[in-house]
Design a protein around this motif. Structure first.
Motif, PDB file in Angstrom:
ATOM      1  N   LYS A 141       0.819  -1.209   0.000  1.00  0.00           N
ATOM      2  CA  LYS A 141       0.000   0.000   0.000  1.00  0.00           C
ATOM      3  C   LYS A 141       0.856   1.264   0.000  1.00  0.00           C
ATOM      4  O   LYS A 141       0.458   2.297  -0.544  1.00  0.00           O
ATOM      5  N   ARG A 198       5.407  -1.320   3.051  1.00  0.00           N
ATOM      6  CA  ARG A 198       4.572  -0.964   4.204  1.00  0.00           C
ATOM      7  C   ARG A 198       3.102  -1.084   3.808  1.00  0.00           C
ATOM      8  O   ARG A 198       2.709  -0.649   2.729  1.00  0.00           O
ATOM      9  N   ASP A 199       2.299  -1.642   4.707  1.00  0.00           N
ATOM     10  CA  ASP A 199       0.858  -1.731   4.466  1.00  0.00           C
ATOM     11  C   ASP A 199       0.058  -0.835   5.401  1.00  0.00           C
ATOM     12  O   ASP A 199      -1.129  -0.607   5.166  1.00  0.00           O
ATOM     13  N   ASP A 200       0.681  -0.346   6.468  1.00  0.00           N
ATOM     14  CA  ASP A 200      -0.009   0.555   7.380  1.00  0.00           C
ATOM     15  C   ASP A 200       1.031   1.235   8.270  1.00  0.00           C
ATOM     16  O   ASP A 200       2.194   0.835   8.327  1.00  0.00           O
ATOM     17  N   TRP A 201       0.578   2.282   8.969  1.00  0.00           N
ATOM     18  CA  TRP A 201       1.482   3.018   9.861  1.00  0.00           C
ATOM     19  C   TRP A 201       1.840   2.210  11.095  1.00  0.00           C
ATOM     20  O   TRP A 201       2.881   2.439  11.717  1.00  0.00           O
ATOM     21  N   SER A 202       0.996   1.254  11.487  1.00  0.00           N
ATOM     22  CA  SER A 202       1.305   0.463  12.678  1.00  0.00           C
ATOM     23  C   SER A 202       2.567  -0.372  12.502  1.00  0.00           C
ATOM     24  O   SER A 202       3.192  -0.770  13.485  1.00  0.00           O
ATOM     25  N   ASN A 237       3.040   6.600  -1.575  1.00  0.00           N
ATOM     26  CA  ASN A 237       1.747   5.934  -1.490  1.00  0.00           C
ATOM     27  C   ASN A 237       1.372   5.360  -2.858  1.00  0.00           C
ATOM     28  O   ASN A 237       1.349   6.071  -3.860  1.00  0.00           O
TER      29      ASN A 237
END
Length: 248
Positions: A141, A198-202, A237
């Motif tokens: 992502k 990366r797939d998310d900020w977490s 992104n």
């Protein structure tokens, strides 16, 4: 010699062909070509629409290359659009179909709405990487991108650091794939690019990225400090609607 933006885009997106033009080029080579544009102020939506139309032209021509599209989210280049082709041989760019038609379509749909920012070509360094998702047509992502510019004559020291970092990463299931590319042309060299999927900020809570936290040996830390002249980091992104992934 400077080429008009429409010519640059034509060269970037022209479809390479072979005796089996419909055969998949997935992970068949180590070339990585990046082309970047600044959408003109107030014309961002028109740029996106025009770029989608140009990708349709390539799809109709059965372009076997994958083309990813990203917008830079943060850093000095926030707002820049970057497209890139990964995983094909460099020779694929020696064979194109209908370059005149490609340039004409780009001139109608894309370049009136943007200014060319840069173009650069890299070589994938598989032996330094822990995964190659872009070459396997599995974009995340977003991607965390580091640009390491080296002092002249320090390539061997820097690559020794990268081998140590790779060894530290192997076997860890909590770390996303790290892919290294060496710049060949298109700006300051020697320069290396690290892309972390990366797939998310977490995912940053689990692993923030970068080389410093992977080096326990003081010698490697000294080599890193001595080799690197500058490092920059940014987030790209992924835009699936501005990408072309060929059908298998």
């Amino acid at each position: 010699m400077r080429f008009p933006a429409c010519v640059l885009l034509a060269l970037a997106l022209s479809a390479p062909v072979s005796a089996q033009a419909s055969a998949s080029t997935r992970d068949s080579g180590d070339a990585a070509h990046l082309f970047a544009y600044w959408p003109k102020k107030g014309m961002e939506d028109r740029f996106d629409q025009g770029y989608r139309a140009h990708l349709r032209w390539h799809r109709e021509k059965r372009d076997p290359l994958v083309w990813y599209g990203w917008y830079v989210y943060d850093g000095e280049r926030a707002g820049m659009f970057i497209d890139g082709s990964f995983g094909a041989p460099f020779a694929a760019f020696d064979r194109r179909v209908d370059p005149a038609g490609d340039g004409a379509d780009a001139g109608r749909n894309v370049t009136p709405n943007a200014d060319t920012a840069f173009r650069a070509s890299y070589r994938l360094r598989r032996e330094l990487s822990t995964g190659v998702p872009l070459e396997q047509w599995r974009p995340s992502k977003s991607v965390q991108v580091f640009h390491y510019t080296l002092h002249p004559g320090t390539t061997q020291r820097f690559e020794a650091v990268l081998r140590a970092a790779r060894a530290a990463l192997q076997g860890r299931s909590d770390v996303p794939p790290h892919t290294w590319y060496e710049k060949l042309v298109g700006g300051a060299v020697p320069q290396y690019m690290l892309m972390i999927a990366r797939d998310d900020w977490s995912s940053y809570d689990r692993y923030p990225g970068g080389l410093d936290g992977l080096l326990d040996d003081p010698t490697h830390r000294i080599d890193l400090a001595g080799a690197v002249a500058e490092v920059r980091a940014e987030t790209w992104n992924y835009r699936a609607d501005l990408s072309l992934v060929p059908e298998d």
